[in-house]
Write a protein that holds these residues in place. Sequence first.
Motif, short mmCIF file in Angstrom:
data_model
loop_
_atom_site.label_atom_id
_atom_site.label_comp_id
_atom_site.label_asym_id
_atom_site.label_seq_id
_atom_site.Cartn_x
_atom_site.Cartn_y
_atom_site.Cartn_z
N LYS A 88 -9.88 -3.38 -8.18
CA LYS A 88 -9.25 -3.20 -7.03
C LYS A 88 -8.88 -1.85 -6.85
O LYS A 88 -8.68 -1.12 -6.27
CB LYS A 88 -8.30 -4.25 -6.91
CG LYS A 88 -9.13 -5.64 -6.54
CD LYS A 88 -8.22 -6.93 -6.63
CE LYS A 88 -8.60 -8.20 -5.86
NZ LYS A 88 -10.13 -8.58 -6.21
N HIS B 234 -3.01 -10.45 -6.21
CA HIS B 234 -3.84 -11.53 -6.22
C HIS B 234 -4.91 -11.37 -7.27
O HIS B 234 -5.95 -12.09 -7.13
CB HIS B 234 -4.07 -11.94 -5.00
CG HIS B 234 -2.85 -12.19 -3.93
ND1 HIS B 234 -2.43 -13.37 -4.14
CD2 HIS B 234 -2.09 -11.52 -3.24
CE1 HIS B 234 -1.14 -13.46 -3.10
NE2 HIS B 234 -1.27 -12.46 -2.59
N ASP C 52 -1.42 6.67 -3.90
CA ASP C 52 -1.00 5.39 -4.95
C ASP C 52 -0.45 5.92 -6.03
O ASP C 52 0.18 4.99 -6.85
CB ASP C 52 -1.92 4.34 -4.90
CG ASP C 52 -2.41 3.55 -3.81
OD1 ASP C 52 -1.67 3.15 -2.87
OD2 ASP C 52 -3.45 3.57 -3.41
N GLY D 144 3.06 -3.94 0.43
CA GLY D 144 2.37 -4.58 1.66
C GLY D 144 1.22 -3.89 1.87
O GLY D 144 0.42 -4.24 2.86
N SER D 145 0.90 -2.66 1.20
CA SER D 145 -0.49 -2.29 1.26
C SER D 145 -1.57 -3.06 0.83
O SER D 145 -1.40 -4.08 0.11
CB SER D 145 -0.43 -0.84 0.59
OG SER D 145 -0.54 -0.95 -0.66
N THR D 146 -2.81 -2.65 1.40
CA THR D 146 -3.88 -3.48 0.88
C THR D 146 -3.99 -3.44 -0.67
O THR D 146 -4.38 -4.56 -1.31
CB THR D 146 -5.36 -3.16 1.57
OG1 THR D 146 -4.98 -3.06 2.98
CG2 THR D 146 -6.17 -4.16 1.34
N LEU D 147 -3.74 -2.52 -1.20
CA LEU D 147 -4.04 -2.23 -2.73
C LEU D 147 -2.74 -3.32 -3.50
O LEU D 147 -3.13 -4.02 -4.17
CB LEU D 147 -3.94 -0.92 -3.28
CG LEU D 147 -3.89 -0.90 -4.61
CD1 LEU D 147 -5.15 -1.30 -5.39
CD2 LEU D 147 -4.04 0.70 -5.29
N ASP D 148 -1.74 -3.24 -2.79
CA ASP D 148 -0.65 -3.87 -3.34
C ASP D 148 -0.95 -5.42 -3.31
O ASP D 148 -0.67 -6.16 -4.16
CB ASP D 148 0.83 -3.71 -2.49
CG ASP D 148 1.90 -4.46 -3.02
OD1 ASP D 148 2.15 -4.75 -4.09
OD2 ASP D 148 2.54 -5.18 -2.03
N VAL D 149 -1.33 -5.95 -2.01
CA VAL D 149 -1.75 -7.32 -1.87
C VAL D 149 -2.95 -7.53 -3.07
O VAL D 149 -2.85 -8.63 -3.68
CB VAL D 149 -2.25 -7.56 -0.39
CG1 VAL D 149 -2.82 -8.87 -0.29
CG2 VAL D 149 -1.16 -7.34 0.66
N ALA D 150 -3.78 -6.77 -3.06
CA ALA D 150 -4.84 -7.02 -4.01
C ALA D 150 -4.59 -7.14 -5.52
O ALA D 150 -4.86 -8.07 -6.05
CB ALA D 150 -5.87 -5.99 -3.69
N THR E 57 -11.37 0.48 -6.27
CA THR E 57 -11.98 0.36 -4.75
C THR E 57 -11.14 0.68 -3.75
O THR E 57 -11.51 1.27 -2.73
CB THR E 57 -12.40 -1.30 -4.71
OG1 THR E 57 -13.29 -1.53 -5.61
CG2 THR E 57 -12.95 -1.62 -3.27
N LEU E 58 -9.83 0.44 -3.94
CA LEU E 58 -8.47 0.83 -2.68
C LEU E 58 -7.79 1.71 -3.24
O LEU E 58 -7.20 2.36 -2.34
CB LEU E 58 -7.89 -0.55 -2.65
CG LEU E 58 -8.53 -1.93 -2.08
CD1 LEU E 58 -7.94 -3.13 -2.18
CD2 LEU E 58 -8.86 -1.30 -0.51
#
Length: 427
Positions: free
Chosen positions: A405, A395, A414, A386-392, A408-409
């Motif tokens: 990604k 996708h 992580d 659910g973290s932004t890196l996970d989402v990125a 960047t994130l």
Amino acid sequence: MTIYRGTVLDTPDDPFAGGALRADADAGLLVRDGTIAERGPFAAVRAAQPDDDVVDLRGGLLLPGFVDTHVHFPQVRAIGGLGLPLLDWLERCALPEEARLADPTYASTVAREFLSGLVQAGTTTALVFGSHFAAAVDLLFTEAQRVGLRVTSGLVVSDRLLRDELLTTPERAYDEGLALAERWHGVGRNRYAVTPRFSLSCGNDLLDSCRSLLGEVEGAYFTSHINENDREIATVAELFGVDTYLETYDSHGLVGPRSVLAHDVHPTDAELKVMAERGASVAHCPTSNASLGSGLFPLDRHLAYDVHVALGSDVGGGTGFSLLKEGLQAYFMQRLLGERGYPLAPVHLLHLATSAGARALGLSSEVGDLGVGKRFDAQWLRPRSGSTLDVALRHAADPEDALAKAFTLGTTGDVDTVWIDGEVVAP
Ligand SMILES: O=c1[nH]c(=O)c2nc[nH]c2[nH]1
Ligand SMILES: [Zn+2]
């Protein structure tokens, strides 16, 4: 034997010379005695080894362990001294902290903090700027052996212009350096690096003694700083009466294929030519260069002269141990150079943080990528669900995009698991 299953990204072929990112989704790495024995689609590797253990690393990315080619052991607690140029930062932030390592109890605690910081950042190999105190360097090697990191380090020496307790003499520098090298060079994963702090704080006799030590310890490395800051460079030119900073090391026979010079933000063309001829490497330290306002690294000119470049965190002038952050900052700085900037792609960032460092440290046959025959030095980047890196990552359009990604994130938070020689390293 163990099979590691996951998405593996690495850079066995230099992207500055046209090499592409090697990306294998759902790969299997078969590891025997710490060495990668097979690499291929998981299903194929598994079919050939149906009875071996499988470590499931799906989700996230399996990357080579990072190689940090410039990081200061005694400066963990000096991170975050913002707002000063190099020489003021040294005087006010770094050197008072470095003086505290005269106390072995203090040094031992800092050694633990330092190595834990590296491991938590996914770094498995490092060229470490040691301490001015031999006992502290001994404690660093001791701790490195306990943790298992591949460390090349040595006694930092200076004989002028720093606070008194950090100064030595050419004779003492040689004797203490030799004793440390005899105790640690080639022991486990440790190796010795002859380490004059920088020419500003080292006279000719001390640099001569560094050359003697380098000649005495077979396979030892040489590391120091160069061309970082305008005031530093002008002072070195005045002190030595030379045209270029590099001459101060080169005239003492200190520049060769086992030399790593940190920063080189303001080189002359003549220096780049000599560095390339000698086969020396440069450790580019982007967050440090930004934080201390040292300048924008001319990567294009290093590449034009064929000077080998790798990445360093430069803790504590740098802002932390993460080579993900250094990669992103390297990218930013090339962007800020406009037309003179090199257009760094994600594959370059991974190369700079892994295989380029392995090459700078003469370890390319062992580490730097996850190909067959290499040691299993690796890190599993697995962002929190659910973290932004996970989402990125979920996708990402393709592996290059996933790597972009990650740089960047991604943060040290992580980095889920780190292995050296196939063993999990505990931070
Ligand atoms: O970034 C830097 N950090 C240091 O500790 C140092 N010492 C000399 N020159 C230096 N540069
Ligand atoms: Zn440094």
